[in-house]
Design a protein around this motif. Structure first.
Motif, PDB file in Angstrom:
ATOM      1  N   GLN A 222     -23.504 -11.318  37.679  1.00 19.23           N
ATOM      2  CA  GLN A 222     -23.155 -12.338  38.852  1.00 19.23           C
ATOM      3  C   GLN A 222     -22.422 -13.422  38.134  1.00 19.23           C
ATOM      4  O   GLN A 222     -22.443 -14.496  38.753  1.00 19.23           O
ATOM      5  N   PHE A 223     -22.062 -13.511  36.992  1.00 19.05           N
ATOM      6  CA  PHE A 223     -21.057 -14.647  36.320  1.00 19.05           C
ATOM      7  C   PHE A 223     -20.276 -15.175  37.208  1.00 19.05           C
ATOM      8  O   PHE A 223     -19.302 -14.441  37.368  1.00 19.05           O
TER       9      PHE A 223
ATOM     10  N   GLU B 149     -14.832  -7.746  31.702  1.00 17.23           N
ATOM     11  CA  GLU B 149     -15.946  -7.366  32.567  1.00 17.23           C
ATOM     12  C   GLU B 149     -16.765  -7.986  32.549  1.00 17.23           C
ATOM     13  O   GLU B 149     -17.687  -8.244  31.633  1.00 17.23           O
ATOM     14  N   LYS B 150     -17.688  -8.325  33.686  1.00 16.87           N
ATOM     15  CA  LYS B 150     -19.188  -8.862  33.759  1.00 16.87           C
ATOM     16  C   LYS B 150     -19.738  -7.509  33.456  1.00 16.87           C
ATOM     17  O   LYS B 150     -19.755  -6.275  33.819  1.00 16.87           O
ATOM     18  N   GLY B 151     -21.036  -7.867  32.825  1.00 19.21           N
ATOM     19  CA  GLY B 151     -21.977  -6.734  32.452  1.00 19.21           C
ATOM     20  C   GLY B 151     -21.692  -5.944  31.168  1.00 19.21           C
ATOM     21  O   GLY B 151     -22.631  -5.049  30.714  1.00 19.21           O
ATOM     22  N   LYS B 152     -20.595  -6.023  30.724  1.00 23.96           N
ATOM     23  CA  LYS B 152     -20.033  -5.431  29.458  1.00 23.96           C
ATOM     24  C   LYS B 152     -20.323  -5.998  28.253  1.00 23.96           C
ATOM     25  O   LYS B 152     -20.011  -7.287  28.336  1.00 23.96           O
TER      26      LYS B 152
ATOM     27  N   MET C 266     -25.273 -17.154  33.570  1.00 28.99           N
ATOM     28  CA  MET C 266     -25.722 -16.719  32.398  1.00 28.99           C
ATOM     29  C   MET C 266     -24.891 -15.960  31.326  1.00 28.99           C
ATOM     30  O   MET C 266     -24.282 -15.100  31.947  1.00 28.99           O
ATOM     31  N   ILE C 267     -25.185 -16.167  30.075  1.00 27.73           N
ATOM     32  CA  ILE C 267     -24.537 -15.367  28.955  1.00 27.73           C
ATOM     33  C   ILE C 267     -25.480 -14.846  27.995  1.00 27.73           C
ATOM     34  O   ILE C 267     -26.293 -15.727  27.663  1.00 27.73           O
ATOM     35  N   TYR C 268     -25.338 -13.321  27.575  1.00 25.12           N
ATOM     36  CA  TYR C 268     -26.161 -13.114  26.507  1.00 25.12           C
ATOM     37  C   TYR C 268     -25.391 -12.783  25.271  1.00 25.12           C
ATOM     38  O   TYR C 268     -24.408 -12.343  25.130  1.00 25.12           O
ATOM     39  N   TYR C 269     -26.489 -13.083  24.187  1.00 29.12           N
ATOM     40  CA  TYR C 269     -25.902 -12.989  22.777  1.00 29.12           C
ATOM     41  C   TYR C 269     -26.714 -12.046  22.076  1.00 29.12           C
ATOM     42  O   TYR C 269     -28.167 -12.079  22.369  1.00 29.12           O
ATOM     43  N   ASP C 270     -26.226 -11.270  21.098  1.00 32.51           N
ATOM     44  CA  ASP C 270     -27.349 -10.497  20.205  1.00 32.51           C
ATOM     45  C   ASP C 270     -26.432 -10.094  18.746  1.00 32.51           C
ATOM     46  O   ASP C 270     -25.294 -10.325  18.903  1.00 32.51           O
ATOM     47  N   ASN C 271     -27.211  -9.691  17.870  1.00 32.31           N
ATOM     48  CA  ASN C 271     -26.751  -9.113  16.783  1.00 32.31           C
ATOM     49  C   ASN C 271     -25.762 -10.062  15.952  1.00 32.31           C
ATOM     50  O   ASN C 271     -24.578  -9.581  15.701  1.00 32.31           O
ATOM     51  N   LEU C 272     -26.230 -11.191  15.869  1.00 31.17           N
ATOM     52  CA  LEU C 272     -25.302 -12.208  15.062  1.00 31.17           C
ATOM     53  C   LEU C 272     -25.411 -11.922  13.494  1.00 31.17           C
ATOM     54  O   LEU C 272     -26.715 -11.754  12.789  1.00 31.17           O
ATOM     55  N   SER C 273     -24.288 -11.770  12.723  1.00 31.99           N
ATOM     56  CA  SER C 273     -24.235 -11.663  11.435  1.00 31.99           C
ATOM     57  C   SER C 273     -23.215 -12.537  10.656  1.00 31.99           C
ATOM     58  O   SER C 273     -22.186 -12.471  11.212  1.00 31.99           O
ATOM     59  N   VAL C 274     -23.522 -13.313   9.832  1.00 28.06           N
ATOM     60  CA  VAL C 274     -22.601 -14.152   9.195  1.00 28.06           C
ATOM     61  C   VAL C 274     -22.773 -14.039   7.632  1.00 28.06           C
ATOM     62  O   VAL C 274     -23.856 -13.836   6.975  1.00 28.06           O
TER      63      VAL C 274
END
Length: 263
Positions: free
Chosen positions: A105-106, A179-182, A250-258
């Motif tokens: 719903q962003f 796309e939203k949700g992708k 809302m925005i979602y983040y995951d699997n950060l690698s630096v």
């Protein structure tokens, strides 16, 4: 006959350890899987990132093992989201990867900064171009031109053509909309230049497709040429009111690698 004393062996081993530690390159991976549902506080962020500034407890939470950032309605910049920075060891080349997903719903509004990026030297942002050749930044934006919505690079560097971040005329996807949700997998690579040479590099790939990949002159001041900052900038704007939204999103983040590639 003893060839080495215990003290001599200890000294040699210590020197080997010091040399080993000094040659190690920075790496950091965070996936938030072990964090409980609910608020993700400044203390938690510092524990995960090692150091962090600008965190906003009321806008960050954990949802199903992912970092969720809420963009507040009727606000822009730091008032709408998070402008956070983490000091990383000086290096001449770094890369990172992270996953990002916009809630189903962003509200796109006009656009904003999204996700992780890098700072060089004085880390210029905020429509303050580095005319002194002493800083630069690499970040990502989403943008809505009222026909389609897409990712664009947002880059500050020496010789940039305008006051605010250069987009280089690039977009992902090149046609159609995000796309939203992708889920989108973002890869960034940055390499410092030397002197007044355009032998630095900037690269962004999204889901394996190149958004930007080219040589660049980040700085002209060699004392400010190194990458030193991991940014996490997630907010609406722009500065004009048409960048605002009248709903929280809302925005979602995951699997950060630096990963530091070279010192």
């Amino acid at each position: 006959m003893k060839l080495f004393t215990t003290t001599a062996v200890t000294v040699v081993l210590s020197l080997i350890l010091i040399d080993f530690v000094s040659t190690q390159l920075y790496q950091k991976s965070i996936n938030w899987d072990n964090r409980a549902q609910g608020q993700y506080t400044d203390a938690m962020a510092k524990a995960d990132f090692g150091s962090v500034s600008g965190w906003k407890n009321d806008r960050a939470s954990i949802s199903d093992g992912k970092l969720r950032i809420t963009l507040r309605k009727n606000a822009l910049g730091g008032e709408s989201g998070i402008i956070s920075n983490t000091r990383i060891p000086d290096g001449s080349a770094y890369e990172l990867d992270f996953d990002v997903r916009f809630h189903s719903q962003f509200d796109w509004s006009r656009g904003g900064k999204v996700g992780f990026g890098f700072g060089i030297g004085n880390r210029n942002t905020g429509c303050n171009p580095p005319k002194d050749g002493a800083g630069g930044t690499l970040r990502l934006m989403w943008y809505n031109d009222n026909k389609r919505v897409y990712f664009i690079p947002y880059v500050y560097y020496y010789g940039m053509p305008g006051q605010c971040g250069d987009k280089f005329g690039k977009s992902y996807p090149s046609t159609g909309s995000i796309e939203k949700g992708k889920l989108y997998r973002v890869h960034m690579y940055v390499k410092s230049n030397t002197g007044n040479n355009a032998n630095g590099h900037v690269q962004i790939k999204i889901n394996g497709e190149v958004l930007i990949d080219q040589s660049i002159r980040w700085t002209t001041n060699d004392s400010k040429r190194l990458i030193n900052n991991l940014s996490f900038h997630t907010f609406r704007g722009g500065s004009e009111d048409h960048w605002k939204s009248n709903v929280d999103s809302m925005i979602y983040y995951d699997n950060l690698s630096v990963r530091q590639i070279s010192k």
